[in-house]
Design a protein around this motif. Structure first.
Motif, short mmCIF file in Angstrom:
data_model
loop_
_atom_site.label_atom_id
_atom_site.label_comp_id
_atom_site.label_asym_id
_atom_site.label_seq_id
_atom_site.Cartn_x
_atom_site.Cartn_y
_atom_site.Cartn_z
N UNK A 1 32.03 42.72 37.09
CA UNK A 1 31.84 42.61 38.55
C UNK A 1 31.76 41.21 38.66
N UNK A 2 30.63 40.48 38.01
CA UNK A 2 30.38 38.95 38.09
C UNK A 2 31.79 38.35 37.50
N UNK A 3 32.29 39.01 36.35
CA UNK A 3 33.60 38.11 36.04
C UNK A 3 34.59 37.93 36.95
N UNK A 4 34.79 39.12 37.47
CA UNK A 4 35.93 39.18 38.74
C UNK A 4 35.58 38.42 39.78
N UNK A 5 34.36 38.35 40.19
CA UNK A 5 33.98 37.51 41.33
C UNK A 5 34.10 35.84 41.24
N UNK A 6 33.80 35.46 39.77
CA UNK A 6 33.86 34.08 39.52
C UNK A 6 35.36 33.73 39.38
N UNK A 7 36.33 34.75 38.84
CA UNK A 7 37.71 34.35 38.73
C UNK A 7 38.43 34.49 39.86
N UNK B 1 25.88 42.14 29.56
CA UNK B 1 25.56 43.30 29.26
C UNK B 1 24.28 43.36 28.18
N UNK B 2 23.58 42.19 27.91
CA UNK B 2 22.68 42.06 27.20
C UNK B 2 21.40 41.79 28.08
N UNK B 3 21.39 41.84 29.15
CA UNK B 3 20.64 41.15 29.97
C UNK B 3 19.12 41.88 30.15
N UNK B 4 19.21 43.27 29.74
CA UNK B 4 17.91 43.82 29.46
C UNK B 4 17.21 43.56 28.06
N UNK C 1 21.91 32.43 39.03
CA UNK C 1 20.96 33.20 39.75
C UNK C 1 20.58 34.61 39.18
N UNK C 2 21.72 35.36 39.09
CA UNK C 2 21.31 36.74 38.49
C UNK C 2 20.69 36.80 37.17
N UNK C 3 20.99 35.87 36.23
CA UNK C 3 20.44 35.54 35.03
C UNK C 3 19.09 35.19 35.01
N UNK C 4 18.70 34.60 36.06
CA UNK C 4 17.32 34.10 36.36
C UNK C 4 16.40 35.31 36.52
#
Length: 361
Positions: A1-7, A41-44, A75-78
Protein backbone atom coordinates in the motif's frame (compact mmCIF):
# COMPACT_ATOMS: atom_id res chain seq x y z
CA UNK A 1 0.00 0.00 0.00
CA UNK A 2 2.82 2.41 0.88
CA UNK A 3 4.64 1.47 -2.32
CA UNK A 4 1.59 2.26 -4.47
CA UNK A 5 1.01 5.53 -2.62
CA UNK A 6 4.56 6.79 -3.16
CA UNK A 7 4.60 5.70 -6.81
CA UNK A 8 1.27 7.06 -8.03
CA UNK A 9 0.77 10.14 -5.82
CA UNK A 10 2.76 13.36 -5.89
CA UNK A 11 2.48 16.83 -4.45
CA UNK A 12 0.28 19.28 -6.30
CA UNK A 13 -0.33 23.02 -5.97
CA UNK A 14 -1.72 24.20 -2.64
CA UNK A 15 -0.65 21.06 -0.73
CA UNK A 16 -2.91 18.91 -2.90
CA UNK A 17 -2.15 15.40 -4.16
CA UNK A 18 -2.14 14.44 -7.81
CA UNK A 19 -2.11 11.12 -9.62
CA UNK A 20 0.76 10.52 -11.99
CA UNK A 21 1.61 7.75 -14.45
CA UNK A 22 4.35 5.35 -13.48
CA UNK A 23 6.31 6.40 -16.56
CA UNK A 24 6.92 9.78 -14.91
CA UNK A 25 8.83 8.17 -12.03
CA UNK A 26 12.60 7.86 -12.54
CA UNK A 27 14.03 4.38 -12.26
CA UNK A 28 16.26 5.11 -9.25
CA UNK A 29 13.28 6.72 -7.46
CA UNK A 30 11.15 3.68 -8.25
CA UNK A 31 13.84 1.41 -6.81
CA UNK A 32 13.95 3.41 -3.58
CA UNK A 33 10.16 3.32 -3.36
CA UNK A 34 10.22 -0.45 -3.85
CA UNK A 35 12.88 -1.00 -1.16
CA UNK A 36 11.25 1.24 1.44
CA UNK A 37 7.86 -0.36 0.78
CA UNK A 38 9.14 -3.95 0.83
CA UNK A 39 11.13 -3.53 4.04
CA UNK A 40 7.91 -2.68 5.90
CA UNK A 41 7.15 -6.40 6.08
CA UNK A 42 9.82 -6.46 8.80
CA UNK A 43 8.35 -3.60 10.85
CA UNK A 44 7.34 -5.88 13.75
CA UNK A 45 10.56 -7.93 13.91
CA UNK A 46 13.13 -5.30 12.84
CA UNK A 47 11.50 -1.89 13.39
CA UNK A 48 14.79 0.00 13.74
CA UNK A 49 16.05 -1.42 10.45
CA UNK A 50 12.82 -0.31 8.76
CA UNK A 51 13.20 3.19 10.19
CA UNK A 52 16.80 3.38 9.04
CA UNK A 53 15.89 2.34 5.49
CA UNK A 54 13.02 4.86 5.39
CA UNK A 55 15.22 7.74 6.61
CA UNK A 56 18.02 6.76 4.21
CA UNK A 57 15.57 6.60 1.30
CA UNK A 58 14.19 10.00 2.22
CA UNK A 59 17.71 11.48 2.33
CA UNK A 60 18.57 10.03 -1.09
CA UNK A 61 15.43 11.55 -2.61
CA UNK A 62 15.89 15.05 -1.21
CA UNK A 63 16.68 16.50 -4.67
CA UNK A 64 13.64 14.79 -6.20
CA UNK A 65 10.05 16.00 -6.21
CA UNK A 66 8.41 13.07 -4.39
CA UNK A 67 10.58 13.42 -1.30
CA UNK A 68 7.62 14.46 0.85
CA UNK A 69 5.84 11.16 0.29
CA UNK A 70 8.91 9.27 1.46
CA UNK A 71 8.61 11.46 4.54
CA UNK A 72 5.15 9.97 4.97
CA UNK A 73 6.71 6.51 4.86
CA UNK A 74 9.14 7.68 7.55
CA UNK A 75 6.20 8.64 9.76
CA UNK A 76 4.88 5.09 9.61
CA UNK A 77 8.39 3.79 10.31
CA UNK A 78 8.64 6.05 13.39
CA UNK A 79 5.39 4.63 14.77
CA UNK A 80 6.65 1.09 14.18
CA UNK A 81 9.94 1.90 15.95
CA UNK A 82 8.07 3.21 18.98
CA UNK A 83 5.55 0.38 19.01
CA UNK A 84 7.72 -2.66 18.37
CA UNK A 85 11.34 -1.78 19.33
CA UNK A 86 12.41 -3.26 22.67
CA UNK A 87 14.56 -0.26 23.57
CA UNK A 88 13.77 3.41 23.13
CA UNK A 89 17.44 4.40 22.63
CA UNK A 90 17.69 3.34 18.98
CA UNK A 91 14.22 4.71 18.29
CA UNK A 92 15.24 8.15 19.59
CA UNK A 93 18.36 8.05 17.42
CA UNK A 94 16.21 7.25 14.38
CA UNK A 95 13.83 10.07 15.34
CA UNK A 96 16.73 12.52 15.52
CA UNK A 97 17.95 11.41 12.09
CA UNK A 98 14.46 11.79 10.62
CA UNK A 99 14.14 15.32 12.07
CA UNK A 100 17.56 16.21 10.64
CA UNK A 101 16.47 15.08 7.17
CA UNK A 102 13.23 17.04 7.60
CA UNK A 103 15.17 20.21 8.46
CA UNK A 104 17.41 19.79 5.43
CA UNK A 105 14.45 19.05 3.15
CA UNK A 106 12.43 22.06 4.32
CA UNK A 107 15.55 24.24 4.18
CA UNK A 108 16.17 23.29 0.57
CA UNK A 109 12.54 24.08 -0.32
CA UNK A 110 12.57 27.31 1.68
CA UNK A 111 9.84 26.34 4.14
CA UNK A 112 9.08 28.48 7.18
CA UNK A 113 10.55 27.47 10.53
CA UNK A 114 7.03 27.14 11.89
CA UNK A 115 6.40 24.39 9.35
CA UNK A 116 9.69 22.70 10.22
CA UNK A 117 8.88 22.85 13.93
CA UNK A 118 5.41 21.46 13.36
CA UNK A 119 6.83 18.57 11.32
CA UNK A 120 9.40 17.77 14.00
CA UNK A 121 6.77 17.84 16.75
CA UNK A 122 4.47 15.65 14.66
CA UNK A 123 7.25 13.08 14.16
CA UNK A 124 7.92 12.99 17.90
CA UNK A 125 4.22 12.57 18.67
CA UNK A 126 3.90 9.68 16.19
CA UNK A 127 6.92 7.90 17.73
CA UNK A 128 5.74 8.64 21.27
CA UNK A 129 2.24 7.26 20.64
CA UNK A 130 3.76 3.99 19.45
CA UNK A 131 6.08 3.93 22.47
CA UNK A 132 3.28 4.54 24.95
CA UNK A 133 1.22 1.75 23.43
CA UNK A 134 4.16 -0.64 23.82
CA UNK A 135 4.80 0.42 27.43
CA UNK A 136 1.12 0.00 28.28
CA UNK A 137 1.12 -3.47 26.75
CA UNK A 138 4.29 -4.43 28.64
CA UNK A 139 2.74 -3.16 31.86
CA UNK A 140 -0.41 -5.21 31.23
CA UNK A 141 1.68 -8.32 30.55
CA UNK A 142 3.74 -7.77 33.71
CA UNK A 143 0.60 -7.21 35.78
CA UNK A 144 -0.94 -10.39 34.40
CA UNK A 145 2.28 -12.30 35.12
CA UNK A 146 2.35 -11.03 38.70
CA UNK A 147 -1.29 -11.97 39.19
CA UNK A 148 -0.63 -15.47 37.89
CA UNK A 149 2.43 -15.82 40.14
CA UNK A 150 0.40 -14.62 43.13
CA UNK A 151 -2.37 -17.08 42.29
CA UNK A 152 0.18 -19.92 42.08
CA UNK A 153 1.68 -18.87 45.43
CA UNK A 154 -1.72 -18.81 47.12
CA UNK A 155 -2.58 -22.24 45.70
CA UNK A 156 0.77 -23.63 46.92
CA UNK A 157 0.23 -22.20 50.41
CA UNK A 158 -3.30 -23.59 50.52
CA UNK A 159 -2.09 -27.01 49.43
CA UNK A 160 0.62 -26.96 52.10
CA UNK A 161 -1.94 -25.95 54.71
CA UNK A 162 -4.35 -28.70 53.70
CA UNK A 163 -1.56 -31.30 53.58
CA UNK A 164 -0.42 -30.30 57.07
CA UNK A 165 -3.96 -30.44 58.43
CA UNK A 166 -4.57 -33.84 56.82
CA UNK A 167 -1.37 -35.20 58.30
CA UNK A 168 -2.20 -33.89 61.77
CA UNK A 169 -5.69 -35.36 61.70
CA UNK A 170 -4.99 -38.68 60.03
CA UNK A 171 -1.71 -39.44 61.81
CA UNK A 172 -3.19 -38.75 65.23
CA UNK A 173 -6.42 -40.66 64.82
CA UNK A 174 -4.96 -43.58 62.88
CA UNK A 175 -2.14 -43.97 65.40
CA UNK A 176 -4.68 -44.28 68.20
CA UNK A 177 -6.76 -46.71 66.16
CA UNK A 178 -3.69 -48.87 65.48
CA UNK A 179 -2.67 -48.96 69.14
CA UNK A 180 -6.20 -49.75 70.30
CA UNK A 181 -6.66 -52.46 67.68
CA UNK A 182 -3.34 -54.03 68.69
CA UNK A 183 -4.32 -53.95 72.34
CA UNK A 184 -7.68 -55.52 71.57
CA UNK A 185 -6.01 -58.33 69.61
CA UNK A 186 -3.60 -58.99 72.50
CA UNK A 187 -6.30 -59.30 75.19
CA UNK A 188 -9.24 -60.65 73.21
CA UNK A 189 -8.82 -64.18 74.60
CA UNK A 190 -8.10 -63.29 78.23
CA UNK A 191 -10.19 -60.13 78.57
CA UNK A 192 -13.09 -59.95 76.10
CA UNK A 193 -14.56 -56.90 77.86
CA UNK A 194 -11.26 -54.99 77.57
CA UNK A 195 -11.05 -55.94 73.91
CA UNK A 196 -14.57 -54.67 73.37
CA UNK A 197 -13.72 -51.34 75.02
CA UNK A 198 -10.60 -51.03 72.89
CA UNK A 199 -12.57 -51.62 69.70
CA UNK A 200 -15.15 -49.07 70.84
CA UNK A 201 -12.31 -46.58 71.18
CA UNK A 202 -11.19 -47.51 67.66
CA UNK A 203 -14.70 -46.80 66.36
CA UNK A 204 -14.82 -43.46 68.16
CA UNK A 205 -11.42 -42.42 66.79
CA UNK A 206 -12.50 -43.44 63.28
CA UNK A 207 -15.67 -41.35 63.50
CA UNK A 208 -13.72 -38.35 64.73
CA UNK A 209 -11.19 -38.78 61.89
CA UNK A 210 -14.04 -38.82 59.37
CA UNK A 211 -15.52 -35.65 60.88
CA UNK A 212 -12.16 -33.88 60.64
CA UNK A 213 -11.67 -35.06 57.06
CA UNK A 214 -15.12 -33.83 56.07
CA UNK A 215 -14.24 -30.45 57.52
CA UNK A 216 -10.95 -30.26 55.62
CA UNK A 217 -12.49 -31.42 52.37
CA UNK A 218 -15.04 -28.66 52.77
CA UNK A 219 -12.19 -26.20 52.27
CA UNK A 220 -11.90 -27.49 48.71
CA UNK A 221 -15.55 -26.80 47.92
CA UNK A 222 -16.78 -23.51 46.43
CA UNK A 223 -17.65 -20.74 48.88
CA UNK A 224 -21.37 -21.33 48.39
CA UNK A 225 -20.99 -24.92 49.63
CA UNK A 226 -19.05 -24.16 52.80
CA UNK A 227 -21.99 -23.41 55.06
CA UNK A 228 -22.21 -25.33 58.29
CA UNK A 229 -18.48 -26.00 58.74
CA UNK A 230 -17.47 -26.01 62.40
CA UNK A 231 -14.67 -23.87 63.85
CA UNK A 232 -11.05 -24.99 63.93
CA UNK A 233 -9.95 -26.64 67.21
CA UNK A 234 -8.38 -24.49 69.92
CA UNK A 235 -7.06 -24.79 73.45
CA UNK A 236 -10.62 -25.22 74.73
CA UNK A 237 -10.60 -28.60 72.94
CA UNK A 238 -7.50 -29.85 74.79
CA UNK A 239 -9.52 -31.79 77.43
CA UNK A 240 -11.14 -33.83 74.65
CA UNK A 241 -7.73 -34.48 73.06
CA UNK A 242 -6.24 -35.52 76.43
CA UNK A 243 -9.18 -37.85 77.00
CA UNK A 244 -8.59 -39.46 73.61
CA UNK A 245 -4.91 -40.18 74.20
CA UNK A 246 -5.63 -41.39 77.73
CA UNK A 247 -8.18 -43.78 76.28
CA UNK A 248 -5.44 -44.99 73.94
CA UNK A 249 -3.25 -45.82 76.93
CA UNK A 250 -1.03 -42.78 77.56
CA UNK A 251 -0.62 -41.45 81.10
CA UNK A 252 -0.96 -37.73 80.34
CA UNK A 253 -0.87 -34.87 82.81
CA UNK A 254 -1.38 -31.26 81.74
CA UNK A 255 -0.44 -28.00 83.45
CA UNK A 256 -2.13 -24.93 82.03
CA UNK A 257 -0.59 -21.65 83.17
CA UNK A 258 -2.06 -19.45 80.46
CA UNK A 259 -3.92 -16.32 81.54
CA UNK A 260 -4.10 -14.25 78.34
CA UNK A 261 -6.78 -14.79 75.70
CA UNK A 262 -5.04 -15.99 72.55
CA UNK A 263 -5.92 -15.32 68.88
CA UNK A 264 -7.53 -18.16 66.98
CA UNK A 265 -4.44 -18.78 64.82
CA UNK A 266 -2.27 -19.18 67.93
CA UNK A 267 -4.76 -21.53 69.55
CA UNK A 268 -4.98 -23.66 66.40
CA UNK A 269 -1.19 -23.94 66.08
CA UNK A 270 -0.80 -24.71 69.79
CA UNK A 271 -3.48 -27.40 69.61
CA UNK A 272 -1.93 -29.02 66.51
CA UNK A 273 1.57 -28.98 68.03
CA UNK A 274 0.34 -30.68 71.19
CA UNK A 275 -1.70 -33.15 69.15
CA UNK A 276 1.29 -34.08 66.99
CA UNK A 277 3.63 -34.36 69.97
CA UNK A 278 1.23 -36.70 71.80
CA UNK A 279 0.72 -38.71 68.61
CA UNK A 280 4.48 -39.22 68.36
CA UNK A 281 4.64 -40.34 72.00
CA UNK A 282 1.85 -42.82 71.35
CA UNK A 283 3.54 -44.02 68.16
CA UNK A 284 7.08 -44.40 69.51
CA UNK A 285 6.60 -44.76 73.28
CA UNK A 286 3.47 -46.88 73.23
CA UNK A 287 0.64 -47.20 75.78
CA UNK A 288 1.55 -46.61 79.40
CA UNK A 289 4.16 -43.94 78.64
CA UNK A 290 3.98 -41.15 81.19
CA UNK A 291 3.73 -37.77 79.48
CA UNK A 292 3.56 -34.20 80.72
CA UNK A 293 2.14 -31.20 78.87
CA UNK A 294 3.01 -27.73 80.20
CA UNK A 295 1.61 -24.44 78.94
CA UNK A 296 2.95 -21.18 80.39
CA UNK A 297 3.47 -17.54 79.52
CA UNK A 298 7.03 -16.21 79.15
CA UNK A 299 6.85 -12.47 78.60
CA UNK A 300 5.36 -11.88 75.17
CA UNK A 301 5.42 -15.58 74.26
CA UNK A 302 3.70 -18.75 75.30
CA UNK A 303 5.76 -21.89 75.82
CA UNK A 304 4.36 -25.32 75.05
CA UNK A 305 6.40 -28.20 76.45
CA UNK A 306 5.58 -31.86 75.90
CA UNK A 307 7.86 -34.30 77.75
CA UNK A 308 7.54 -38.07 77.80
CA UNK A 309 9.28 -40.55 80.07
CA UNK A 310 9.80 -43.41 77.65
CA UNK A 311 12.45 -46.02 78.54
CA UNK A 312 16.06 -44.85 77.89
CA UNK A 313 16.74 -47.68 75.42
CA UNK A 314 13.88 -46.69 73.11
CA UNK A 315 15.10 -45.75 69.62
CA UNK A 316 13.64 -42.79 67.75
CA UNK A 317 13.86 -41.93 64.02
CA UNK A 318 17.11 -40.06 63.31
CA UNK A 319 15.57 -37.75 60.69
CA UNK A 320 12.71 -35.38 61.39
CA UNK A 321 9.47 -36.74 59.94
CA UNK A 322 6.54 -34.85 58.48
CA UNK A 323 5.09 -34.35 61.96
CA UNK A 324 8.10 -32.48 63.34
CA UNK A 325 8.46 -30.52 60.10
CA UNK A 326 4.80 -29.54 60.30
CA UNK A 327 5.14 -28.43 63.94
CA UNK A 328 8.19 -26.34 63.07
CA UNK A 329 6.36 -24.74 60.12
CA UNK A 330 3.43 -23.81 62.32
CA UNK A 331 5.71 -22.19 64.89
CA UNK A 332 7.80 -20.38 62.26
CA UNK A 333 4.77 -18.97 60.44
CA UNK A 334 3.74 -17.24 63.66
CA UNK A 335 7.27 -15.93 64.32
CA UNK A 336 8.00 -18.56 66.97
CA UNK A 337 10.40 -21.48 67.27
CA UNK A 338 10.45 -25.22 67.94
CA UNK A 339 13.04 -27.36 69.69
CA UNK A 340 12.92 -31.16 69.73
CA UNK A 341 15.28 -33.85 70.90
CA UNK A 342 15.80 -36.85 73.18
CA UNK A 343 16.29 -36.40 76.92
CA UNK A 344 19.46 -37.78 78.58
CA UNK A 345 17.41 -39.65 81.18
CA UNK A 346 15.18 -41.15 78.51
CA UNK A 347 12.17 -40.03 76.56
CA UNK A 348 11.67 -37.11 74.21
CA UNK A 349 11.08 -33.37 74.64
CA UNK A 350 9.23 -30.91 72.41
CA UNK A 351 9.33 -27.19 73.24
CA UNK A 352 7.44 -24.66 71.11
CA UNK A 353 7.46 -20.91 71.66
CA UNK A 354 4.71 -18.86 70.03
CA UNK A 355 4.07 -15.10 70.29
CA UNK A 356 0.96 -14.20 72.25
CA UNK A 357 -0.28 -11.95 69.47
CA UNK A 358 0.37 -14.48 66.70
CA UNK A 359 2.19 -11.87 64.60
CA UNK A 360 5.39 -13.00 62.89
CA UNK A 361 8.52 -10.97 63.57
Amino acid sequence: MLFLTTVFLTDGPGDSLLLRPITDVPVFVLVIFAVTGAVFYLRRRRPILVLGVAVAGWALLLPADPADLVGLVTMFALYSAGRYAASSRHGLAGLAAAIAVLVVDDGVRGSLWAEVSFGAVLMFVVWYVGRRLRLREEHAVETRRQQEAEARRIVAEERTHIARELHDVVAHQVSMMTVQAGAAQAVVAADPEGARQAMAAVELAGRQALDELRHLLGVLRPETERGGLGPQPGLADLPRLIAQVRAAGLDVRITDGLRTALPTRVQLSAYRIIQEALTNVLKHGGPGTRTEVHLREDGTDITIEVVDHAPPGLTRPQAAGHGIVGMRERATLLGGSLETGPRPEGGFRVVARLPLTGESA
